[in-house]
Design an enzyme around this catalytic site. Structure first.
Site: not given
Ligand code: NAP
Ligand code: F7E
Length: 354
Positions: A155, A132, A159, A130
Site C-alpha cells: 500500500y 504511510e 501511494k 498518506t
C-alpha cells in the site's frame, strides 16, 4: 463559475464526509461508484435520500483502474475540482493483494491525472496521499512535508508512486495538483477492519453480551489519530489556494493502539490492567478480573509501521486549517456511536446503569 466536484471513493469514509461538506458549500457533486453484487452506499444513503440527490448530487458507475471510464467522466462532467480518494486502502490487506493494490492505489492515479490533463481544462486535482509514506523512518521527531519517505507495505509503495506522479504532473504540465499527506483519521463511518473501529465495535458487542473478547495484533504501534470530518475540510482548503502544494494533516499527538483500547473502555467506565507480554499479553477488567483483550498473531503484518506522529504546522499556517475534535473526543464519538447502534445506549447511559 459553478463549482463542480468529482469524487472518486465517494462510498468510502472520507468520500462521504467530503460529499456532505462540498454540498453544504453549494457545489454540484459527482461521485464515482463501482458495481457491487450487493448495495454498498450505506455511508451516502442519507444524501441519496435527501433533496440534493438528482439536483446537486449524482453518482456514476466507473472504476479507477479503467481509464476509458475516467476519460468519459472528466469530459462529460467537466469538473472544476477532482478529489481522488479511491484506493485499496487497507495496509494489512495490501500484503494479500499486492498487485491489485499497485493498480488501484498506484497506477490508477496516473490514469486519472491523464484524464484531467487531456480533458479537464483548468480543473484542480487533489490526491489522497498518506502518512504511510513515512513508514519505517526512525522514531525521532514528528513527520512533516520535509521528512523523507520509507514505505513499508505494498500500500505504502503504491501511494509513493501516486504521490510522485502527482508532483510530476504539477511540475511537467503546470497542473494545479496537490497531495494531502494525511495521518490516520477515523470516525463512526470508519471501515470495520481498521483498528479504531474494530476496537469500538468489539467493546460495544462485549458490553451487549454478543462478543467474548477483543483480539488484536501489534498494540505497541503508535498512530496520530484525528477525525475524518476535520480532514476533508483540509482537502478542500488545499484546492482553494493561489498555488498548488503538498500538505500534512495531522493532530500533532501520537498514541499506541493499547492507549486507544484503554481510552475506549474508559469511556464506558471500565479500567483495563495489562498482564503478560507479546502474544501472551492480556487486557483484564480491573474490577472483575475478566479477560477482555488478547493478542492474536494473525493480525500481525509482515512489516509494520511502528510510529507515526504528524507535524501539520504548514497546513495550519498556510491554509488556516483547524481541527474541532481531539483524541479524547474522537474516542468518545466512535464509542458512543457503536454502543448506541448495538446496545441502544450512550456510554454515559451505560455507566449510569452499571
Ligand atoms: P475507504 O473507506 O477504504 O474508501 C475507499 C474508497 O475507494 C471506497 O469508496 C471504495 O469503493 C473506493 N475504491 C477502491 N478501489 C476502487 C476502484 N478500483 N475504483 C473505484 N473506487 C474504488 O478509505 P478512506 O478511509 O475513506 O480513505 C480515502 C483515501 O484516503 C484512500 O485513498 C486512502 O488510501 C487515503 N488515506 C486514508 C487515510 C485514513 O486514515 N482514512 C489516511 C491517509 C490516506 P467501494 O466502496 O466500492 O469499495
Ligand atoms: O492499523 C495495528 C496495525 O489498519 C493501525 C489506513 O487508513 O491509516 C490507515 O492505515 C495500527 C497498525 O490503519 C490490529 O498493525 C493492531 O500498526 O487501523 P489500521 P493503518 O495501517 O495505520 C493510513 C494513514 C492509511 O493511509 C491507510 O489507508 O494498528 N493493529 N491490531 C491492528 N490493525 C488492524 N487493522 N487490525 C488489528 O487487529
Amino acid at each position: 463559475m459553478n463549482n463542480i466536484a468529482l469524487i472518486t471513493g465517494v462510498t468510502g469514509q472520507d468520500g462521504s464526509y467530503l460529499a456532505e461538506f462540498l454540498l453544504a458549500q453549494g457545489y454540484e457533486v459527482h461521485g464515482l461508484i463501482r458495481r457491487h453484487s450487493t448495495q454498498n452506499t450505506e455511508r451516502i444513503d442519507h444524501i441519496l435520500e435527501g433533496p440534493y440527490n438528482g439536483t446537486k448530487f449524482f453518482l456514476h458507475y466507473a472504476d479507477t483502474t479503467d481509464s476509458s471510464g475516467l476519460i468519459r467522466l472528466v469530459s462529460e462532467i467537466k469538473p472544476t475540482e477532482v478529489y481522488n480518494l479511491a484506493a485499496q486502502s487497507h495496509v494489512g490487506i495490501s500484503f494479500e493483494v499486492p498487485e491489485y493494490t499497485a493498480e488501484a492505489t498506484g497506477v490508477s492515479t496516473l490514469k486519472l491525472l491523464e484524464a484531467v490533463r487531456m480533458f479537464g481544462g483548468s480543473c484542480r486535482y487533489y490526491q489522497a496521499s498518506t502518512s504511510e509514506l513515512f513508514g519505517g523512518i526512525p522514531e525521532t521527531a514528528p513527520q512533516s512535508e520535509k521528512t523523507p519517505f520509507y514505505p513499508k507495505s505494498p500500500y505504502g509503495a503504491a501511494k509513493l508512486y501516486s504521490y510522485w506522479i502527482t508532483v510530476n504532473y504539477r511540475e511537467s504540465y503546470n497542473m494545479f495538483a496537490c497531495n494531502g499527506i494525511l495521518f490516520n483519521h477515523e470516525s463512526p463511518r470508519r471501515g470495520e477492519n481498521f483498528v479504531t473501529r474494530k476496537i469500538t465495535l468489539a467493546i460495544a458487542n462485549i458490553l451487549a453480551g454478543k462478543q467474548e473478547k477483543l483480539s488484536l495484533g501489534n498494540m505497541n504501534a503508535k498512530r496520530d489519530w484525528g477525525f475524518a470530518g476535520d480532514y476533508v475540510k483540509g482537502m478542500w482548503l488545499m484546492l482553494q489556494q493561489d498555488k498548488p502544494g503538498d500538505y500534512v494533516l495531522a493532530t500533532n499527538e501520537t498514541h499506541t493502539v493499547r492507549e486507544f483500547v484503554e481510552a475506549a473502555f474508559g469511556q464506558c467506565g471500565i479500567e483495563i490492567k495489562w498482564e503478560g507480554e507479546g502474544v501472551n499479553e492480556k487486557g483484564i477488567d480491573a474490577k472483575t478480573g475478566r479477560v477482555l483483550v488478547d493478542v492474536n498473531p494473525q493480525f500481525y503484518r509482515p512489516a509494520e509501521v511502528e510510529f507515526l506522529w504528524g507535524d501539520c504546522t504548514k497546513a495550519e499556517t498556510e491554509l488556516g486549517w483547524k481541527r474541532d475534535v481531539d483524541f479524547k473526543g474522537l474516542v468518545a464519538m466512535m464509542m458512543d456511536s457503536d454502543l448506541k447502534e448495538i446496545a441502544g445506549m450512550t456510554c454515559e447511559e451505560y455507566k449510569a446503569k452499571n
